[in-house]
Scaffold this motif. Structure first.
Motif, PDB file in Angstrom:
ATOM      1  N   TRP A  49       0.860  -1.188   0.001  1.00 41.78           N
ATOM      2  CA  TRP A  49      -0.079  -0.018  -0.069  1.00 41.78           C
ATOM      3  C   TRP A  49       0.814   1.091   0.044  1.00 41.78           C
ATOM      4  O   TRP A  49       1.868   1.050   0.681  1.00 41.78           O
ATOM      5  CB  TRP A  49      -0.772  -0.009   1.252  1.00 41.78           C
ATOM      6  CG  TRP A  49      -2.067  -0.864   1.242  1.00 41.78           C
ATOM      7  CD1 TRP A  49      -1.864  -2.283   1.584  1.00 41.78           C
ATOM      8  CD2 TRP A  49      -3.558  -0.644   0.975  1.00 41.78           C
ATOM      9  NE1 TRP A  49      -3.118  -2.869   1.564  1.00 41.78           N
ATOM     10  CE2 TRP A  49      -4.186  -1.891   1.124  1.00 41.78           C
ATOM     11  CE3 TRP A  49      -4.141   0.477   0.483  1.00 41.78           C
ATOM     12  CZ2 TRP A  49      -5.466  -2.013   0.761  1.00 41.78           C
ATOM     13  CZ3 TRP A  49      -5.415   0.170   0.404  1.00 41.78           C
ATOM     14  CH2 TRP A  49      -6.333  -0.718   0.290  1.00 41.78           C
ATOM     15  N   ARG A  74      -4.744   6.163   1.551  1.00 44.48           N
ATOM     16  CA  ARG A  74      -4.169   4.954   1.348  1.00 44.48           C
ATOM     17  C   ARG A  74      -4.346   4.646  -0.149  1.00 44.48           C
ATOM     18  O   ARG A  74      -5.699   5.112  -0.545  1.00 44.48           O
ATOM     19  CB  ARG A  74      -4.488   3.844   2.171  1.00 44.48           C
ATOM     20  CG  ARG A  74      -6.023   3.572   2.227  1.00 44.48           C
ATOM     21  CD  ARG A  74      -6.316   2.520   3.142  1.00 44.48           C
ATOM     22  NE  ARG A  74      -7.814   2.204   3.344  1.00 44.48           N
ATOM     23  CZ  ARG A  74      -8.271   0.682   3.369  1.00 44.48           C
ATOM     24  NH1 ARG A  74      -7.527  -0.077   3.455  1.00 44.48           N
ATOM     25  NH2 ARG A  74      -9.711   0.772   3.292  1.00 44.48           N
ATOM     26  N   LEU A  76      -3.918   0.970  -2.661  1.00 47.16           N
ATOM     27  CA  LEU A  76      -3.409  -0.296  -3.245  1.00 47.16           C
ATOM     28  C   LEU A  76      -2.506  -0.378  -4.182  1.00 47.16           C
ATOM     29  O   LEU A  76      -2.992   0.106  -5.420  1.00 47.16           O
ATOM     30  CB  LEU A  76      -4.334  -1.209  -3.319  1.00 47.16           C
ATOM     31  CG  LEU A  76      -4.111  -2.639  -3.527  1.00 47.16           C
ATOM     32  CD1 LEU A  76      -3.369  -3.126  -2.197  1.00 47.16           C
ATOM     33  CD2 LEU A  76      -5.297  -3.662  -3.781  1.00 47.16           C
TER      34      LEU A  76
END
Length: 205
Positions: A49, A74, A76
């Motif tokens: 991440w 965040r 991915l």
């Protein structure tokens, strides 16, 4: 920072998620808004991440649990296989290669085969890290409780497996293990004092 998810452990209906910064090797424990634990499906071991994080205020930190960070954003990036994740860990982290009793900077003592750190025995500088197992472990299934990894060489330790993910029934000497310390807990033992018990929170083969 780019962070690799290296552990997910039971925390009620949610998860205590452990990660490492893949550049520095810094250990992280991820929290979401208002310092809440993530849901169990929010992160998976092996995921990479891109995170922005804020450290927990110093006056709210109780050693050895010094890894807490609040995730403010965040994204991915991708995912690694377990062998790839192990290689990524070993590229930035020097795991403990000591004999079992010397993990957590030699602060661990045991009673009835259950290892812990105590206020009297000294507090290590971290609550989680990686260890190259110096002996084999067998997983013992415990009805109604956490399964436990047992040693068959002295010291005869018994450590709960607290991970959310499947784990092997046997850990061989030389395999990479993620160890962690539970939160401080005051029981009815004598002499009185708080303890953090040693747990197996992940295995990487």
């Amino acid at each position: 920072m780019e962070a690799l998810i290296v552990g997910r452990t039971h925390m009620g209906a949610q998860a205590c998620v452990g990660a490492i910064d893949v550049q520095s090797g810094r250990a992280l424990r991820l929290f979401h808004r208002f310092w809440t634990y993530p849901d169990t499906h929010d992160y998976l071991v092996g995921q990479l991440w891109d995170l922005e994080v804020i450290g927990r205020p110093q006056n709210q930190i109780t050693p050895p649990h010094v890894e807490d960070v609040l995730v403010s954003s965040r994204s991915l990036v991708g995912a690694m296989t377990l062998p790839e994740a192990k290689a990524a860990v070993l590229s930035v982290v020097d795991p403990w290669t000591c004999a079992l009793p010397h993990v957590f900077e030699g602060c661990v003592v045991a009673q009835n085969g259950r290892p812990f750190v105590s206020e009297d025995a000294g507090t290590p500088s971290c609550s989680t890290s990686f260890w190259v197992a110096d002996r084999p472990f067998e997983l013992q299934i415990v009805e109604g409780s956490s399964d436990r990894y047992m040693t068959h060489q002295q010291p005869f330790w018994s450590m709960p497996y607290v991970g959310l993910d499947p784990t092997p029934t046997r850990i061989e000497a030389g395999e990479l293990v993620r160890l962690s310390l539970a939160g401080w807990w005051q029981g009815s033992w004598a002499p009185p004092g708080k303890r953090c018990y040693v747990q197996v929170s992940g295995t990487f083969g």
